[in-house]
Design a protein around this motif. Structure first.
Motif, PDB file in Angstrom:
ATOM      1  N   LYS A  42     -22.830 100.306   3.173  1.00 35.42           N
ATOM      2  CA  LYS A  42     -21.420 100.543   4.090  1.00 35.42           C
ATOM      3  C   LYS A  42     -21.654  98.393   3.598  1.00 35.42           C
ATOM      4  O   LYS A  42     -22.249  97.495   3.289  1.00 35.42           O
ATOM      5  N   PRO A  43     -19.492  98.124   3.896  1.00 37.62           N
ATOM      6  CA  PRO A  43     -18.900  99.055   4.116  1.00 37.62           C
ATOM      7  C   PRO A  43     -18.402  99.786   2.659  1.00 37.62           C
ATOM      8  O   PRO A  43     -18.368  99.366   2.065  1.00 37.62           O
ATOM      9  N   PHE A  44     -18.162 100.370   3.386  1.00 38.31           N
ATOM     10  CA  PHE A  44     -16.910 101.500   1.943  1.00 38.31           C
ATOM     11  C   PHE A  44     -15.622 101.965   1.770  1.00 38.31           C
ATOM     12  O   PHE A  44     -15.401 102.143   2.671  1.00 38.31           O
ATOM     13  N   GLU A  45     -15.464 102.516   0.680  1.00 37.48           N
ATOM     14  CA  GLU A  45     -13.585 103.119   0.808  1.00 37.48           C
ATOM     15  C   GLU A  45     -13.826 104.444   1.261  1.00 37.48           C
ATOM     16  O   GLU A  45     -15.299 105.380   0.938  1.00 37.48           O
ATOM     17  N   ALA A  46     -13.188 104.664   2.231  1.00 36.63           N
ATOM     18  CA  ALA A  46     -13.371 106.018   2.793  1.00 36.63           C
ATOM     19  C   ALA A  46     -12.492 107.339   1.512  1.00 36.63           C
ATOM     20  O   ALA A  46     -13.564 108.115   1.190  1.00 36.63           O
ATOM     21  N   ILE A  76     -14.607 107.854   9.613  1.00 38.22           N
ATOM     22  CA  ILE A  76     -16.051 108.965   8.527  1.00 38.22           C
ATOM     23  C   ILE A  76     -15.170 109.872   9.201  1.00 38.22           C
ATOM     24  O   ILE A  76     -14.558 111.034   8.755  1.00 38.22           O
ATOM     25  N   ARG A  77     -15.510 110.751  10.991  1.00 44.03           N
ATOM     26  CA  ARG A  77     -14.702 111.591  11.169  1.00 44.03           C
ATOM     27  C   ARG A  77     -13.260 112.097  11.428  1.00 44.03           C
ATOM     28  O   ARG A  77     -13.063 112.498   9.883  1.00 44.03           O
ATOM     29  N   LEU A  78     -12.412 110.620  11.937  1.00 45.12           N
ATOM     30  CA  LEU A  78     -11.100 110.975  10.988  1.00 45.12           C
ATOM     31  C   LEU A  78     -10.684 111.351   9.748  1.00 45.12           C
ATOM     32  O   LEU A  78      -9.598 112.310   9.714  1.00 45.12           O
ATOM     33  N   TYR A  79     -10.889 110.517   8.793  1.00 46.71           N
ATOM     34  CA  TYR A  79     -10.454 110.648   7.461  1.00 46.71           C
ATOM     35  C   TYR A  79     -11.171 111.406   6.846  1.00 46.71           C
ATOM     36  O   TYR A  79     -10.419 112.262   5.756  1.00 46.71           O
TER      37      TYR A  79
END
Length: 228
Positions: A103-107, A19-22
């Motif tokens: 979850k899971p989810f698409e960014a 999440i942070r990176l995206y």
């Protein structure tokens, strides 16, 4: 969006990093917390503009964090869960969450929902307009609601729903129409989402005012009815 701060609370380091990176790639400032206690500590020292909150965390879980957030203000909250049961989604909404993602989810989906919640909470495209009724003032420009002289703390979606119905007074809308108009990014939820928010609004704005009320039109949907 470099001035928008998001706090991500999840005990799974892989999820936190994803999440942070995206979201950083999308231009947001992102802080992370590994559990609910740390999240509450960070909320007190450096309040974000939005919180992404996992439900199942050791110690103080996401439910309790959301309760505490709602007792102290209207910070937008998106809840995450590996479980998609309806009762959990409804509980999250009743606690005041603005969205619920399984979850899971698409960014890309998460980023779209973040933008939509922020757009509603900050009213960036909102007109400079107040809706005034006896005992009730709804300001979308400042995202505030006053009821009988008292300012109410409404989560963004509750305010958006109230504003939309009141702006279109005496018009009946189906649940699907309200999902499309208020949850404006193709929200994949069901009609119970609307029912939960209507119930919460009625608790804060007791139905039965002599001039206006949030009415149920059985078999159809809801309307903000103004008499006279």
């Amino acid at each position: 969006m470099e001035d928008i701060r998001i706090l991500v609370a999840d005990d799974d380091p892989n999820i936190r990093d994803l999440i942070r990176l995206y979201l950083e790639k999308e231009g947001f400032q992102v802080s992370v917390a590994e559990n609910g206690d740390r999240a509450l500590e960070m909320l007190g020292t450096n309040p974000p503009d939005l919180m992404i909150l996992d439900i199942m965390m050791p110690g103080t879980d996401g439910w309790e964090v959301c309760r505490q957030v709602r007792r102290s203000g209207s910070l937008p909250v998106i809840m995450l869960s590996a479980r998609g049961e309806t009762f959990e989604k409804v509980l999250g909404l009743e606690l005041g969450a603005d969205d619920y993602i399984v979850k899971p989810f698409e960014a890309r989906e998460l980023a779209a929902r973040v933008r939509a919640v922020l757009r509603r909470s900050q009213g960036r495209s909102a007109p400079e307009e107040e809706l005034v009724f006896p005992g009730l003032v709804i300001s979308r420009s400042s995202y505030t609601v006053s009821y009988r002289g008292k300012k109410l703390e409404l989560p963004p979606k509750e305010l958006e729903l109230l504003y939309f119905l009141a702006r279109n007074k005496n018009q009946v809308f189906t649940r699907d129409q309200l999902l499309e108009k208020v949850w404006d990014y193709g929200y994949p939820g069901d009609s119970r989402t609307v029912d939960v928010h209507i119930r919460r609004l009625r608790e804060k704005l007791p139905d039965g005012d002599p001039v206006w009320s949030i009415r149920t039109v059985w078999g159809v949907g809801y309307k903000f009815e103004v008499k006279g």
